[in-house]
Design a protein around this motif. Structure first.
Motif, mmCIF file in Angstrom:
data_model
loop_
_atom_site.group_PDB
_atom_site.id
_atom_site.type_symbol
_atom_site.label_atom_id
_atom_site.label_comp_id
_atom_site.label_asym_id
_atom_site.label_seq_id
_atom_site.Cartn_x
_atom_site.Cartn_y
_atom_site.Cartn_z
ATOM 1 N N ASN A 1 1.073 -1.021 0.042
ATOM 2 C CA ASN A 1 0.303 0.089 -0.132
ATOM 3 C C ASN A 1 0.864 1.438 -0.041
ATOM 4 O OD1 ASN A 1 -2.289 1.168 0.321
ATOM 5 N ND2 ASN A 1 -2.374 1.792 2.143
ATOM 6 N N CYS B 1 -5.102 -1.826 0.025
ATOM 7 C CA CYS B 1 -5.133 -1.044 -0.309
ATOM 8 C C CYS B 1 -5.780 0.196 -0.972
ATOM 9 C CB CYS B 1 -4.341 -1.599 -1.645
ATOM 10 S SG CYS B 1 -2.715 -3.326 -2.275
ATOM 11 N N LYS C 1 -6.289 -0.715 -8.794
ATOM 12 C CA LYS C 1 -6.333 -1.549 -7.294
ATOM 13 C C LYS C 1 -6.805 -3.431 -8.763
ATOM 14 C CE LYS C 1 -8.726 -0.814 -4.045
ATOM 15 N NZ LYS C 1 -10.126 -0.911 -2.927
#
Length: 213
Positions: free
Chosen positions: A115, A154, A161
């Motif tokens: 992340n 995330c 994504k």
């Protein structure tokens, strides 16, 4: 080779990465200087080309770069995302010969980049996990758990994504035969069959066909 000449050649946009990788592997003084430039030069054309060179060379003979482990770990916290990419990649290569199990102490820091502030660095992280799971089997289950939780972990926009999941599927495919959590992997991958990312949907089809699912 005079080092100013070496730096000039490395900075050339048409640098021959293979030629320099061979030089780094066979000449210690060249290796030391290229690593120095990788770690300290602020010119992106220099340090990023050094990255290509050292990445290539460390894939072939990672043992020559193990002594620089701490230098590469330092890059994981660098303010410049390109340098974080460098750390992720080269550490991934060095897991192959991590005889002192140095990776164990940095695993939490390494996976933080799932992340990362920069999406491309998160992509770099996931791609380099293929080396980690190949050479560090003890982390396979933790990595599976991490990756299938991408939606919660995330914070990237949905489009990014969904694209990241294509790289995730490649890692899950790499560990599939070595895990007892096959059902978790299959459930995750099946759930991506309607992804808005064409690349991810393609990876789903390839995975299911490969494993006869």
């Amino acid at each position: 080779m005079i080092y100013s000449d070496l730096i000039e050649k490395i900075a050339d946009k048409n640098v021959n990465v293979n030629e320099f990788a061979k030089a780094v592997l066979h000449d210690e003084s060249t290796r030391v200087e290229v690593i120095k430039q990788l770690l300290t030069n602020n010119n992106i054309m220099v340090y990023y080309h050094c990255y290509y060179i050292i990445s290539r060379a460390s894939e072939e003979k990672p043992e020559l770069f193990y002594e620089y482990w701490n230098d590469f770990v330092y890059l994981l916290d660098h303010k410049n995302s390109y340098h974080r990419d460098i750390g992720l990649t080269i550490i991934g290569n060095l897991t192959k010969i991590d005889e002192n199990n140095l990776f164990s102490s940095i695993f939490p820091k390494y996976i933080e980049h799932f992340n990362d502030d920069k999406f491309m660095t998160a992509q770099c992280f996931v791609k380099n996990l293929k080396n980690v799971v190949r050479y560090k089997n003890e982390y396979i289950e933790q990595i599976i758990k991490l990756l299938v939780d991408v939606e919660k972990i995330c914070i990237y926009p949905k489009k990014q994504k969904e694209l990241l999941k294509s790289d995730i599927i490649e890692v899950l495919d790499a560990v599939y035969e070595n895990t007892t959590n096959k059902d978790v992997i299959v459930d995750f991958i099946r759930s991506q069959s309607t992804s808005e990312s064409p690349k991810t949907k393609k990876k789903v089809k390839q995975f299911l066909k490969k494993h006869g699912l």
